[in-house]
Design an enzyme around this catalytic site. Structure first.
Site, PDB file in Angstrom:
ATOM      1  N   HIS A   1     -19.934 -41.523 -35.991  1.00 24.43           N
ATOM      2  CA  HIS A   1     -21.246 -41.618 -35.347  1.00 24.43           C
ATOM      3  C   HIS A   1     -21.591 -40.316 -34.612  1.00 24.43           C
ATOM      4  CE1 HIS A   1     -24.021 -44.410 -32.718  1.00 24.43           C
ATOM      5  NE2 HIS A   1     -24.535 -43.208 -32.869  1.00 24.43           N
TER       6      HIS A   1
ATOM      7  N   TYR B   1     -12.400 -23.348 -22.025  1.00 23.19           N
ATOM      8  CA  TYR B   1     -13.649 -24.006 -21.609  1.00 23.19           C
ATOM      9  C   TYR B   1     -13.696 -25.471 -22.012  1.00 23.19           C
ATOM     10  CZ  TYR B   1     -15.372 -20.012 -19.302  1.00 23.19           C
ATOM     11  OH  TYR B   1     -15.492 -19.013 -18.384  1.00 23.19           O
TER      12      TYR B   1
ATOM     13  N   GLU C   1     -29.915 -47.402 -27.905  1.00 20.48           N
ATOM     14  CA  GLU C   1     -28.636 -46.806 -27.504  1.00 20.48           C
ATOM     15  C   GLU C   1     -28.567 -46.557 -25.994  1.00 20.48           C
ATOM     16  OE1 GLU C   1     -26.710 -44.729 -31.336  1.00 20.48           O
ATOM     17  OE2 GLU C   1     -28.223 -43.484 -30.378  1.00 20.48           O
TER      18      GLU C   1
ATOM     19  N   HIS D   1     -26.482 -37.942 -25.848  1.00 17.30           N
ATOM     20  CA  HIS D   1     -25.850 -38.508 -27.054  1.00 17.30           C
ATOM     21  C   HIS D   1     -26.473 -37.833 -28.267  1.00 17.30           C
ATOM     22  CE1 HIS D   1     -24.465 -41.026 -30.209  1.00 17.30           C
ATOM     23  NE2 HIS D   1     -25.631 -41.590 -30.413  1.00 17.30           N
TER      24      HIS D   1
ATOM     25  N   HIS E   1     -26.060 -36.736 -32.685  1.00 15.28           N
ATOM     26  CA  HIS E   1     -25.420 -36.902 -33.991  1.00 15.28           C
ATOM     27  C   HIS E   1     -25.216 -35.493 -34.551  1.00 15.28           C
ATOM     28  CE1 HIS E   1     -27.548 -41.108 -34.436  1.00 15.28           C
ATOM     29  NE2 HIS E   1     -26.714 -41.062 -33.419  1.00 15.28           N
TER      30      HIS E   1
HETATM   31 ZN   LIG Z   1     -26.335 -42.600 -32.079  1.00 13.34          ZN
END
Ligand SMILES: [Zn+2]
Length: 210
Positions: free
Chosen positions: A160, A120, A74, A93, A95
């Site tokens: 995702h 915010y 990724e 990144h 999940h």
């Molecule tokens: Zn991912």
């Protein structure tokens, strides 16, 4: 910060996120720009709770593996953002539960998945565009992010999870946490009568930093 300090910072911030449930198992990845222009990234399959500062992956802007363990696949989409936004020095990144739940909903506004109801979110993130669903590892994720990289600080990959940028890793982590909490509130408030921020209130917040 020196490269060694940045390595230790990545380990510390990742463990903190793991311990508070923002990352589980081997999901998610982090990267940051090193002083020499290379990028430090979390290795493939690594847990945020058990990173080793000496084994973190180093890649160049083209994705060539320079040193350390093999990077997450990724990381390719992280590099697409760095190439198209020079103000971005770090990427988170995840999940994470609430943002991933949000990413699975039908009918999201693809220009901004969270209609603003807290200041915010507006100050730290601004807008959260949705990237259409693509299989993890599909190179088109990088292409889609590259198109939007200059205009947004965070992105939601459909079905995702989030991709969040920052001026440094602490900033990116703070942005990611703010965004996850905003998604949690959005889902808690679903079906309730929300007083959204008005256009005037949003305009007043824009450009105020955080
Ligand atoms: Zn991912």
């Amino acid at each position: 910060m020196t490269e060694q300090q940045l390595r230790e910072q990545m380990v510390t911030l990742a463990r903190s996120m793991f311990e508070r449930g923002y990352a589980t198992g081997g999901a998610g990845n982090l990267s940051l720009k090193l002083p020499n222009g290379h990028f430090l990234a979390t290795p493939t399959g690594s847990s945020f709770g058990r990173l080793d500062a000496d084994r973190l992956s180093v890649v160049d802007i083209d994705g060539n593996h320079i040193s350390g363990d093999r990077p997450s696949k990724e990381v390719a989409f992280h590099l697409a953002i760095y190439r198209n936004n020079s103000a971005c020095n770090a990427i988170v990144h995840l999940h994470s539960t609430y943002l991933t739940a949000l990413s699975c909903l039908q009918g999201l506004d693809t220009d901004n998945a969270i209609k603003p109801f807290t200041p915010y979110f507006v100050m730290r993130i601004g807008k959260l565009p949705v990237i259409p669903y693509l299989r993890p590892g599909d190179p088109r994720i990088a292409e889609e992010l590259a198109k939007r990289a200059a205009d947004y600080r965070a992105f939601l990959l459909a079905n995702h999870g989030p991709v969040v940028t920052g001026s440094n890793l602490t900033d990116a982590v703070d942005n990611a946490e703010e965004l996850e909490e905003t998604a949690k509130l959005a889902l808690m408030l679903d079906g309730k009568s929300i007083r959204y921020l008005s256009e005037e209130e949003i305009t007043d917040l824009q450009g105020r930093g955080k």
